[in-house]
Design an enzyme around this catalytic site. Sequence first.
Site, mmCIF file in Angstrom:
data_model
loop_
_atom_site.group_PDB
_atom_site.id
_atom_site.type_symbol
_atom_site.label_atom_id
_atom_site.label_comp_id
_atom_site.label_asym_id
_atom_site.label_seq_id
_atom_site.Cartn_x
_atom_site.Cartn_y
_atom_site.Cartn_z
ATOM 1 N N TYR A 95 0.804 -1.222 0.000
ATOM 2 C CA TYR A 95 0.000 0.000 0.000
ATOM 3 C C TYR A 95 0.844 1.282 0.000
ATOM 4 O O TYR A 95 0.315 2.365 -0.192
ATOM 5 C CB TYR A 95 -1.006 0.003 1.157
ATOM 6 C CG TYR A 95 -2.236 -0.810 0.819
ATOM 7 C CD1 TYR A 95 -3.143 -0.342 -0.131
ATOM 8 C CD2 TYR A 95 -2.467 -2.053 1.386
ATOM 9 C CE1 TYR A 95 -4.256 -1.088 -0.486
ATOM 10 C CE2 TYR A 95 -3.574 -2.816 1.032
ATOM 11 C CZ TYR A 95 -4.465 -2.316 0.096
ATOM 12 O OH TYR A 95 -5.572 -3.052 -0.269
ATOM 13 N N GLU A 181 -7.703 -27.707 11.305
ATOM 14 C CA GLU A 181 -7.637 -27.115 9.957
ATOM 15 C C GLU A 181 -8.498 -25.871 9.830
ATOM 16 O O GLU A 181 -8.050 -24.830 9.388
ATOM 17 C CB GLU A 181 -8.077 -28.148 8.903
ATOM 18 C CG GLU A 181 -8.081 -27.566 7.493
ATOM 19 C CD GLU A 181 -8.656 -28.513 6.443
ATOM 20 O OE1 GLU A 181 -8.916 -28.027 5.325
ATOM 21 O OE2 GLU A 181 -8.854 -29.700 6.710
ATOM 22 N N ASP A 234 -9.808 -32.178 7.558
ATOM 23 C CA ASP A 234 -10.822 -32.851 6.737
ATOM 24 C C ASP A 234 -10.175 -34.059 6.069
ATOM 25 O O ASP A 234 -8.971 -34.041 5.780
ATOM 26 C CB ASP A 234 -11.342 -31.920 5.633
ATOM 27 C CG ASP A 234 -12.249 -30.811 6.178
ATOM 28 O OD1 ASP A 234 -12.760 -30.970 7.301
ATOM 29 O OD2 ASP A 234 -12.444 -29.805 5.470
#
Length: 353
Positions: A95, A181, A234
């Site tokens: 920025y 996760e 997962d």
Amino acid sequence: SSEVLEAIENVIQGVLQSLAQKKAPVLTVANRTDWRNIEFKDSVGLQMIPGCTTKHVRSDCPQSARRFALMLKILSMIYKMVQSNSYATKRDIYYSDTQLFGSQSVVDQIIDDISCMLKIPRRSLHVLSTTKGFVAGNLSYTEEDGTKVNCTCSATVFTVPSNVQGIKNLTSHAKFILIVEKDATFQRLLDDDFFNRVAPCIMITGRGIPDLNTRLLVRKLWDSFHIPIFTLMDADPHGIEIMCIYKYGSVSMSFEAHHLTVPSVKWLGLLPSDLERLNICKDALIPFTKQDENKLASIQKRPYIACQPLWKKELEIMAASKLKAEIQVLTSLSSDYLSRVYLPNKLQFGGWL
């Protein structure tokens, strides 16, 4: 800091020498994303080989002249920050001149290239990465500015510190660390008061692919307490990839493997074999996409899978079924099955790999 300043001065000196000899200056950068430059070492994970192949960022070539200029620009910003003992995030750097840099990913890649080129860890360059990870549980520490953080007293989530290197006075009575996760699962375990009910523990989530600070914190906790570290992911190729990043590191950051990997990390769940063992209804599982198949095939070929026969077996189960499952699939058994049955049983009876 004098080491960082000297390293930058050496680069600039090289540029000036080339100009003095009427040659076009060139910066030499390692090929960080090439698997041929990576070796697997059990005790470290994926690390860059000493004589790795490099690429030249030339100042006289239209394809790389802009990148050459941006590298010098960021080197000068780092030099000023180290001199004045100030810090900036990668976002701050982008920025400071969005038109010049064009995108955040350009800044991110150049900073990693500079870190690799100078052989200096990114945090020593006074560049902080924006933190997205959370930590909770039986842990207290003091941040670099003297702020005391106590995760133990409440079910509050704390953001992983942006300067992990600077934290001190780490204290914990945790029996293990659980890396989760996803944020949703992390919040659910927090609501169920999991880290107090089963045994005192520390819970961490990188909320998907972990950022540098989350990985540094996991490593710092391992170095400080040497307690078991388990992962809860997962049962899909994406979850396995994330677990491998914590355990073995990533190709692009292999030059910093010694500070980032924790090879003792264990896979607690959700295992592909658990889906059959728990009689999870097939309708609750998700069919593989082509992308899943490709990702799993690429993971199966990686050097570290060969030395993990039990992991290999689980990946074969997943490949044969072509089905994946999110941790939330356990709610089909009961709403609090994960915290009340699944995790306590796994931890008590050693159901990890």
